[in-house]
Design a protein around this motif. Structure first.
Motif, short mmCIF file in Angstrom:
data_model
loop_
_atom_site.label_atom_id
_atom_site.label_comp_id
_atom_site.label_asym_id
_atom_site.label_seq_id
_atom_site.Cartn_x
_atom_site.Cartn_y
_atom_site.Cartn_z
N VAL A 198 -6.15 17.53 23.72
CA VAL A 198 -6.14 17.22 22.43
C VAL A 198 -6.63 15.66 21.93
O VAL A 198 -7.68 15.31 22.33
N LEU A 199 -6.61 16.07 20.17
CA LEU A 199 -8.13 14.80 20.13
C LEU A 199 -6.64 14.15 19.06
O LEU A 199 -5.79 14.42 18.08
N HIS A 200 -6.07 13.13 18.80
CA HIS A 200 -5.78 11.56 18.89
C HIS A 200 -5.63 10.20 18.37
O HIS A 200 -7.13 9.90 18.71
N GLY A 201 -5.52 10.44 17.32
CA GLY A 201 -5.82 8.20 17.33
C GLY A 201 -5.72 8.88 15.59
O GLY A 201 -5.27 8.83 15.10
N ARG A 202 -6.46 6.92 14.78
CA ARG A 202 -6.24 6.26 13.30
C ARG A 202 -7.49 6.04 13.18
O ARG A 202 -8.04 5.71 13.84
N GLY A 203 -7.72 7.37 12.10
CA GLY A 203 -9.32 7.11 12.06
C GLY A 203 -10.33 7.80 12.91
O GLY A 203 -10.33 9.18 12.59
N ASP A 204 -10.93 7.07 13.57
CA ASP A 204 -11.43 8.52 14.95
C ASP A 204 -10.33 9.20 15.89
O ASP A 204 -9.19 8.15 16.21
N LEU A 205 -10.81 10.07 15.96
CA LEU A 205 -10.17 10.66 17.15
C LEU A 205 -10.62 11.02 18.36
O LEU A 205 -11.58 11.29 18.45
N ARG A 206 -9.42 10.49 19.30
CA ARG A 206 -9.76 10.43 21.01
C ARG A 206 -9.85 11.62 21.82
O ARG A 206 -8.27 12.59 21.43
N LEU A 207 -10.08 11.40 22.52
CA LEU A 207 -10.26 13.44 23.17
C LEU A 207 -8.88 12.48 24.88
O LEU A 207 -9.52 11.95 25.76
N GLY A 208 -8.58 13.12 24.89
CA GLY A 208 -7.24 13.35 25.60
C GLY A 208 -6.43 14.58 25.85
O GLY A 208 -6.58 15.73 25.86
N VAL A 209 -5.80 14.68 27.61
CA VAL A 209 -5.09 16.07 27.95
C VAL A 209 -3.90 15.14 27.75
O VAL A 209 -3.17 14.32 28.15
N LEU A 210 -2.76 15.97 26.91
CA LEU A 210 -1.21 16.04 26.75
C LEU A 210 -0.73 17.21 28.00
O LEU A 210 -0.55 19.20 27.59
N ASP A 211 0.51 16.49 28.53
CA ASP A 211 1.05 17.63 29.49
C ASP A 211 2.40 18.29 28.43
O ASP A 211 3.29 17.07 28.46
N PRO A 212 2.84 18.79 28.11
CA PRO A 212 4.30 19.40 27.38
C PRO A 212 5.53 18.95 28.36
O PRO A 212 6.47 19.23 27.95
N ALA A 213 5.01 18.90 29.73
CA ALA A 213 6.36 18.65 30.35
C ALA A 213 6.83 17.34 30.35
O ALA A 213 8.25 17.95 29.70
N ASP A 214 6.15 16.49 29.85
CA ASP A 214 7.06 15.19 30.30
C ASP A 214 6.58 14.02 29.52
O ASP A 214 6.51 13.36 29.05
N GLY A 215 4.87 15.06 27.96
CA GLY A 215 4.64 14.34 27.36
C GLY A 215 3.98 13.31 27.61
O GLY A 215 3.26 12.62 27.14
N THR A 216 3.45 12.43 28.61
CA THR A 216 2.42 12.37 29.38
C THR A 216 0.70 12.48 28.78
O THR A 216 0.06 13.15 28.80
N LEU A 217 0.39 11.63 27.51
CA LEU A 217 -1.47 12.05 27.10
C LEU A 217 -1.67 10.67 28.01
O LEU A 217 -2.18 9.58 28.04
N THR A 218 -3.06 11.72 28.84
CA THR A 218 -4.24 11.18 29.15
C THR A 218 -5.50 11.05 28.58
O THR A 218 -6.35 12.38 28.52
N ASP A 219 -6.48 9.96 27.91
CA ASP A 219 -7.56 9.42 27.65
C ASP A 219 -8.40 10.02 28.75
O ASP A 219 -8.02 9.51 29.67
N LEU A 220 -9.40 11.35 28.20
CA LEU A 220 -10.71 10.96 28.70
C LEU A 220 -11.54 10.85 29.13
O LEU A 220 -11.81 10.01 27.53
N ASP A 221 -12.24 9.81 30.51
CA ASP A 221 -13.34 8.88 29.99
C ASP A 221 -14.80 9.61 29.75
O ASP A 221 -15.18 10.58 30.48
N VAL A 222 -14.93 9.66 28.77
CA VAL A 222 -16.28 10.22 28.54
C VAL A 222 -16.55 9.32 27.06
O VAL A 222 -16.34 8.72 26.04
N PRO A 223 -17.72 9.48 26.97
CA PRO A 223 -18.84 8.16 26.06
C PRO A 223 -18.76 8.72 25.13
O PRO A 223 -19.38 8.91 24.34
N TYR A 224 -17.58 8.67 24.38
CA TYR A 224 -18.02 9.41 22.32
C TYR A 224 -16.45 8.71 22.05
O TYR A 224 -15.14 8.92 22.51
N ALA A 225 -16.69 8.04 21.45
CA ALA A 225 -15.81 7.46 20.07
C ALA A 225 -14.83 7.68 19.57
O ALA A 225 -13.36 7.22 18.94
N GLY A 226 -15.33 9.17 18.90
CA GLY A 226 -14.72 10.45 17.82
C GLY A 226 -15.63 12.15 18.40
O GLY A 226 -15.98 12.24 18.63
#
Length: 626
Positions: A290-318
């Motif tokens: 998923v992409l999520h945020g305010r203004g810029d969008l960050r890249l993360g992985v969402l687990d729909p089973a429990d709602g856990t959202l983990t941002d990926l460690d990548v060198p991109y602000a948006g």
């Protein structure tokens, strides 16, 4: 500061970033697709008349361009276009060709051949938002009738061109995101009707293909539903702003209410100006990129089973809201503090990110790129306003005192600016001119309530916010209050002109293909936006329109202005800029009016972009002198 820096007047610093370099950049990579170990995307060719080509990156790093001139993969659906191609089995693509708007099929080292018929004698046809399943292309078709009517439908086209396109869904004014269920029994899509825009209210519908029966799952006049994706045969993922924010949901076909996967006061999507970009991607293990945020969008992985959202460690602000995946590979368009928009391939198991293509083929030294800073300031009535500051940046020069600044206004107006480093901004900041990108009330990226500030208030809220931006720059000591200019394109051009009419805060104003009068715009603009002004301002009323539009308020302008316009613009007709230029000339206000043959809404050719930028720089250097 480095002792080697020369002290020179702002706006005169020597810079390695030339107008030609800026004009040659702007490859605008977009709509990435992952197919096995290959990644595909579109990119522009400013040096070839601004045409759009299709690129493929192989596992060994080899780059292939599938379309030679004069072919151009660009659709004119909604005039703003969108995804114009889809990858087909065997390594080919089907694409919409700009010149005739027909769908063509091409394989590597082959010649494109049409798979849709020539347009009817009484109608012109356009196609967009394509996917390929079971030997057919599923897409949105737009029909322009001789009597001026425009109709749209969802059709499928056999890849071998052996039959006419088959219409599966019709009757609504607009369609997007056709998605066939895994078992092939249902077609999911969103639709909406005039006078709504897709960020005001849409519906998610499904049609049973066996009998054509359709039903609405969710959405309506006050809920913006976007980007459905199938989750098995009986559930769909979707993005909805029913909470006030574009969040991810899951819905069953039995009609139960959508279930929020992770409620958050963040956006998980952007406005649907162009068709075909998906802001999330379902992974093989059931999780969702998923992409999520305010203004810029960050890249993360969402687990729909429990709602856990983990941002990926990548060198991109948006990231641009366009993701695709296949197997272990995820592709998107990312950017960072010193990285222009780039096609990025991410290996999901390892997290390794690889840049495949940048917007600028030869970016300048990092030190010449401004580092954007997100800020908020107070507008009228205590409203908070969002913006990005791009300060002057040059490793070999510095100035004394406060620098000049450009208040930059995005188009749309239901859109937003990001922190992405752009060569065009660096062209100015490397010469000692700061840039402030204002996401005024009405911009996307900050929730529905923020973008609804502009409802009925276009020409008021946006203008007040950019004037407040100039005041904030001066109050913070960031800018010389006597040397603040304003620039904008399209709806941003409207705001720039209107702000110069309403305030003496600006030393000059620049409008690219801006709107100056509402009545002529409503009468002449294209179907997609033909009712937009009703939401932005209100039903047609000469007195109301005159209280907002720059042309009726031109007597308030006292600063020099520069107006630039393409003469083939179908969105904002050239008469809009011409009328404002004539009105300024009648009053004796300095104004330069510059037109470009063959250019439409957004300049694409190297020679046009270079000439426009050189003229704009000369304009700033003149008004900032002293």
């Amino acid at each position: 500061m480095s002792p080697e820096q020369a002290v020179l007047p702002y706006a005169t610093w020597p810079s390695p970033i030339s107008t030609a370099e800026v004009a040659r950049s702007g490859l605008r990579p977009a709509y990435p697709t992952v197919a096995g170990e290959q990644v595909w995307w579109t990119e522009d060719r400013p040096a070839e008349g601004g045409r759009t080509t299709i690129m493929r990156r192989d596992p060994d790093g080899a780059l292939h361009e599938l379309l030679a001139a004069p072919w151009s993969a660009r659709t004119r659906v909604h005039e703003y276009g969108g995804r114009s191609y889809a990858v087909v089995p065997g390594g080919g693509v089907v694409f919409a060709n700009l010149a005739d708007q027909r769908l063509h099929l091409v394989f590597a080292d082959g010649e494109p051949r049409p798979i849709t018929p020539e347009p009817d004698r009484d109608a012109a046809l356009r196609y967009a938002d394509m996917t390929v399943r079971d030997g057919r292309v599923w897409c949105v078709r737009e029909r322009h009738h001789d009597d001026g009517r425009v109709s749209r439908s969802i059709v499928s086209v056999p890849l071998d061109g052996s039959a006419e396109p088959h219409e599966h869904v019709g009757g609504s004014d607009f369609y997007a995101y056709p998605e066939l269920s895994p078992d092939g029994e249902h077609l999911a899509y969103i639709c909406w009707d005039h006078p709504r825009m897709p960020w005001n209210g849409t519906e998610l519908r499904i049609t049973r293909l066996a009998d054509g029966r359709s039903r609405t799952l969710c959405g309506g006049p006050s809920e913006s539903v976007l980007a459905p994706r199938w989750c098995g045969d009986r559930h769909l993922y979707l993005v909805s702003d029913r909470s006030g924010w574009w969040n991810l949901y899951r819905i069953a076909l039995d009609g139960t209410a959508p279930e929020a996967l992770r409620p958050a006061e963040e956006e998980f999507a952007g406005p649907l100006w162009q068709l075909g970009a998906h802001p999330y991607a379902v992974l093989d293990d059931g999780r969702i990129a998923v992409l999520h945020g305010r203004g810029d969008l960050r890249l993360g992985v969402l687990d729909p089973a429990d709602g856990t959202l983990t941002d990926l460690d990548v060198p991109y602000a948006g990231w641009a809201p366009a993701l695709d995946r296949d197997g272990r590979s995820l592709a998107g368009i990312g950017y960072g503090p010193a990285t222009p928009r780039s096609v990025v391939r991410l290996d999901l198991p390892t997290g390794h990110a690889e840049e495949l293509r940048q917007d600028a083929e030869e970016p300048p030294e990092t030190a010449y790129l401004p580092v954007a800073r997100s800020v908020e300031f107070e507008g009228r009535s205590g409203r908070r306003v969002h913006a990005f500051v791009h300060p002057p940046s040059n490793p070999r020069c510095r100035g004394e005192g406060a620098p000049p600044y450009i208040v930059s206004v995005h188009g749309g107006p239901t859109s937003h600016s990001t922190s992405a480093p752009e060569l065009e901004k660096a062209f100015f900041t490397s010469r000692g001119i700061g840039v402030l990108d204002v996401n005024y009330g009405g911009s996307t990226g900050y929730g529905r309530a923020y973008r609804d500030r502009l409802r009925g208030e276009w020409g008021v809220v946006d203008v007040e916010d950019v004037i407040a931006a100039a005041g904030w720059l001066a109050a913070q000591g960031l800018a010389d209050p006597a040397r603040i200019a304003i620039r904008g394109g399209s709806a941003g051009g409207w705001t720039a002109m209107a702000a110069c009419c309403a305030s003496g805060a600006f030393a000059g104003g620049v409008s690219y293909y801006g709107v100056s009068a509402l009545g002529p715009l409503v009468a002449a603009t294209h179907d997609f936006e033909s009712r937009y002004v009703e939401w932005l301002v209100g039903p047609e009323d000469p007195a109301l329109y005159a209280s907002r539009e720059p042309l009726a308020r031109v007597a308030g302008v006292s600063c020099p202005m520069l107006l630039l316009q393409g003469l083939s613009d179908p969105v904002v007709p050239p008469a809009q800029s011409r009328a404002f230029a004539d009105a300024l000339a009648e009053r004796g206000v300095p104004c330069t009016y510059m037109t470009f043959e063959g250019e439409a809404h957004g300049f694409r050719r190297v020679e046009t972009r270079s000439a426009a930028l050189a003229t704009e720089l000369a304009f700033y250097q003149q008004i900032f002198r002293g």
